[in-house]
Design a protein around this motif. Sequence first.
Motif, PDB file in Angstrom:
ATOM      1  N   PHE A 282      23.310  32.809  60.789  1.00 23.72           N
ATOM      2  CA  PHE A 282      22.833  33.823  61.721  1.00 23.72           C
ATOM      3  C   PHE A 282      23.336  33.419  63.106  1.00 23.72           C
ATOM      4  O   PHE A 282      22.849  32.437  63.695  1.00 23.72           O
ATOM      5  N   GLY A 283      24.348  34.160  63.607  1.00 28.58           N
ATOM      6  CA  GLY A 283      24.946  33.773  64.888  1.00 28.58           C
ATOM      7  C   GLY A 283      24.814  34.884  65.911  1.00 28.58           C
ATOM      8  O   GLY A 283      24.393  35.998  65.598  1.00 28.58           O
ATOM      9  N   GLY A 284      25.204  34.556  67.148  1.00 26.71           N
ATOM     10  CA  GLY A 284      24.992  35.587  68.155  1.00 26.71           C
ATOM     11  C   GLY A 284      25.915  35.489  69.337  1.00 26.71           C
ATOM     12  O   GLY A 284      26.939  34.832  69.275  1.00 26.71           O
ATOM     13  N   GLY A 285      25.414  36.117  70.411  1.00 27.50           N
ATOM     14  CA  GLY A 285      24.058  36.539  70.670  1.00 27.50           C
ATOM     15  C   GLY A 285      23.001  35.456  70.422  1.00 27.50           C
ATOM     16  O   GLY A 285      23.312  34.284  70.359  1.00 27.50           O
ATOM     17  N   THR A 286      21.781  35.933  70.337  1.00 27.18           N
ATOM     18  CA  THR A 286      20.645  35.020  70.197  1.00 27.18           C
ATOM     19  C   THR A 286      19.799  35.426  68.988  1.00 27.18           C
ATOM     20  O   THR A 286      18.851  36.209  69.137  1.00 27.18           O
ATOM     21  N   PRO A 287      20.137  34.902  67.808  1.00 28.56           N
ATOM     22  CA  PRO A 287      19.365  35.261  66.616  1.00 28.56           C
ATOM     23  C   PRO A 287      17.886  34.894  66.724  1.00 28.56           C
ATOM     24  O   PRO A 287      17.035  35.535  66.098  1.00 28.56           O
ATOM     25  N   SER A 288      17.564  33.873  67.547  1.00 37.11           N
ATOM     26  CA  SER A 288      16.153  33.470  67.636  1.00 37.11           C
ATOM     27  C   SER A 288      15.323  34.501  68.406  1.00 37.11           C
ATOM     28  O   SER A 288      14.123  34.312  68.588  1.00 37.11           O
TER      29      SER A 288
ATOM     30  N   GLU B 136      21.134  30.195  64.769  1.00 35.34           N
ATOM     31  CA  GLU B 136      21.415  29.793  66.152  1.00 35.34           C
ATOM     32  C   GLU B 136      20.200  30.127  67.001  1.00 35.34           C
ATOM     33  O   GLU B 136      19.635  31.219  66.878  1.00 35.34           O
ATOM     34  N   ALA B 137      19.837  29.196  67.872  1.00 35.53           N
ATOM     35  CA  ALA B 137      18.641  29.416  68.680  1.00 35.53           C
ATOM     36  C   ALA B 137      18.906  29.029  70.128  1.00 35.53           C
ATOM     37  O   ALA B 137      19.662  28.094  70.411  1.00 35.53           O
ATOM     38  N   ASN B 138      18.299  29.775  71.020  1.00 31.55           N
ATOM     39  CA  ASN B 138      18.376  29.469  72.448  1.00 31.55           C
ATOM     40  C   ASN B 138      17.018  28.894  72.856  1.00 31.55           C
ATOM     41  O   ASN B 138      15.986  29.516  72.572  1.00 31.55           O
ATOM     42  N   PRO B 139      16.990  27.720  73.511  1.00 30.79           N
ATOM     43  CA  PRO B 139      15.704  27.101  73.850  1.00 30.79           C
ATOM     44  C   PRO B 139      14.841  27.985  74.748  1.00 30.79           C
ATOM     45  O   PRO B 139      13.631  27.771  74.853  1.00 30.79           O
ATOM     46  N   GLY B 140      15.457  28.982  75.375  1.00 29.20           N
ATOM     47  CA  GLY B 140      14.696  29.822  76.308  1.00 29.20           C
ATOM     48  C   GLY B 140      14.099  31.068  75.690  1.00 29.20           C
ATOM     49  O   GLY B 140      13.478  31.863  76.387  1.00 29.20           O
ATOM     50  N   THR B 141      14.275  31.254  74.384  1.00 31.99           N
ATOM     51  CA  THR B 141      13.716  32.471  73.797  1.00 31.99           C
ATOM     52  C   THR B 141      12.269  32.221  73.402  1.00 31.99           C
ATOM     53  O   THR B 141      11.954  31.853  72.279  1.00 31.99           O
TER      54      THR B 141
END
Length: 398
Positions: free
Chosen positions: A77-83, A112-117
């Motif tokens: 799961f990639g992105g962008g921000t899948p999280s 994939e995850a962004n720590p800010g989501t």
Amino acid sequence: MNSGTDNRGFDSGLNGLPPLALYVHMPWCVSKCPYCDFNSHLAPSKLPVEEYVEALLADLELDLPLVWGRSVQSIFFGGGTPSLFSAKWIERLIEGFRARLRVSPQAEITLEANPGTTEHDSFSAYRDAGINRVSLGVQSFNKNMLQRLGRIHGCAEIETAVESIQSAGIRNFNIDLMYALPGQTVGGALYDVRRAINCAPSHLSYYQLTIEPNTAFHVNPPELPDDDTAWDMQQQCGELLLESGFRQYEISAWARQGFRCRHNLNYWRYGDFLGIGAGAHSKLTLPAEQSVRRRVRQKHPRTWLEAKQTGQWLAEDRLLGEEERVFEFFLNQLRLYEGVRKEQFTPRTGVTWNRVSVRVEKAIESGLLTDSNGVLKPTSLGWRFNNEIQAIFLPSAE
Ligand SMILES: C[S@@+](CC[C@H](N)C(=O)[O-])C[C@H]1O[C@@H](n2cnc3c(N)ncnc32)[C@H](O)[C@@H]1O
Ligand code: SF4
């Protein structure tokens, strides 16, 4: 369909099928980072999550006849921000994939995850949904640099995300870090790598920042470290990673033993992949047609979503010519430290070796490649000037 025996008589061609991976593109981000040219769009105030998830499953149906009976080795799961998608929706997708495809029970499934989501669930919820690998976009541990890079998080959010991943028991965990950042010194790059190692990931993706067209940094370029400084960063940070038990297996990828990314390895080995979601690419081998098919989905999320009604999912759908297959094969494989097994060339590309032998000789004579027992590998010169190797295999260079 998926055994080499179906294709007897094509001994010099595409005789057999490589492993198959599934890529799922989630196209939204909370804000657009000034260096990023990925197909990522500013998230609307209310994300059409359910609509997107249902459309992904409909999109998948389109390609099922091309992969019938084949087993899927990895999902990404990639992105962008899948999280930005909660665990409930990720679970719905994984179940939907399993209902439609033969997903291997041992499949590597990355989010994939962004720590800010902050909307995202805890990583134990993602683990329960079926995620067994997390790739966290950290980029830097320097507060000012994170701001300069337009990131939506600081160091505290990185630490919280890492703790959540660890308490979920997800050992297969990657950190994305960039170097040669605006105004960065070698000391600054080493600091970031040390901090990353302290987070105990099993994998590190370590990218040199590049200025890409169509980005804010392209319009207003920041001052970046010169090439020699970037090279020093790469060398010194590489030594640190080596001392800490990581091994480099690709230009930008480092892993602890047993934790190389199977999904990305499949791309680099010129395996097959099915890509669904806005702008996703697929590459599928068709032995019966002795060819390789490239499909690209509609790039904009809105246009892609509308395809559920119009049926127009694809922006591109064609067979790759021989020279494109040659270029893509070398472009990908020569990023890997394991190198290229020459015997893999024809089964993966359907092209006979004599089509490339002169170019390979040229690369060896130029000191860019070595050939040892049928395995081609870049020399240290070749690693430093990988673009020159690529140029040798460009379709126009024939
Ligand atoms: C799709 S993003 C990862 C997940 C998430 N979107 C995030 O940024 O946190 C993929 C990675 O590519 C790298 N990247 C993106 N643009 C880059 C650039 N111009 N130069 C070098 N690396 C880049 C970043 O490390 C980024 O984490
Ligand atoms: S969060 Fe990731 S995908 Fe989104 S704009 Fe930033 S780097 Fe690109």
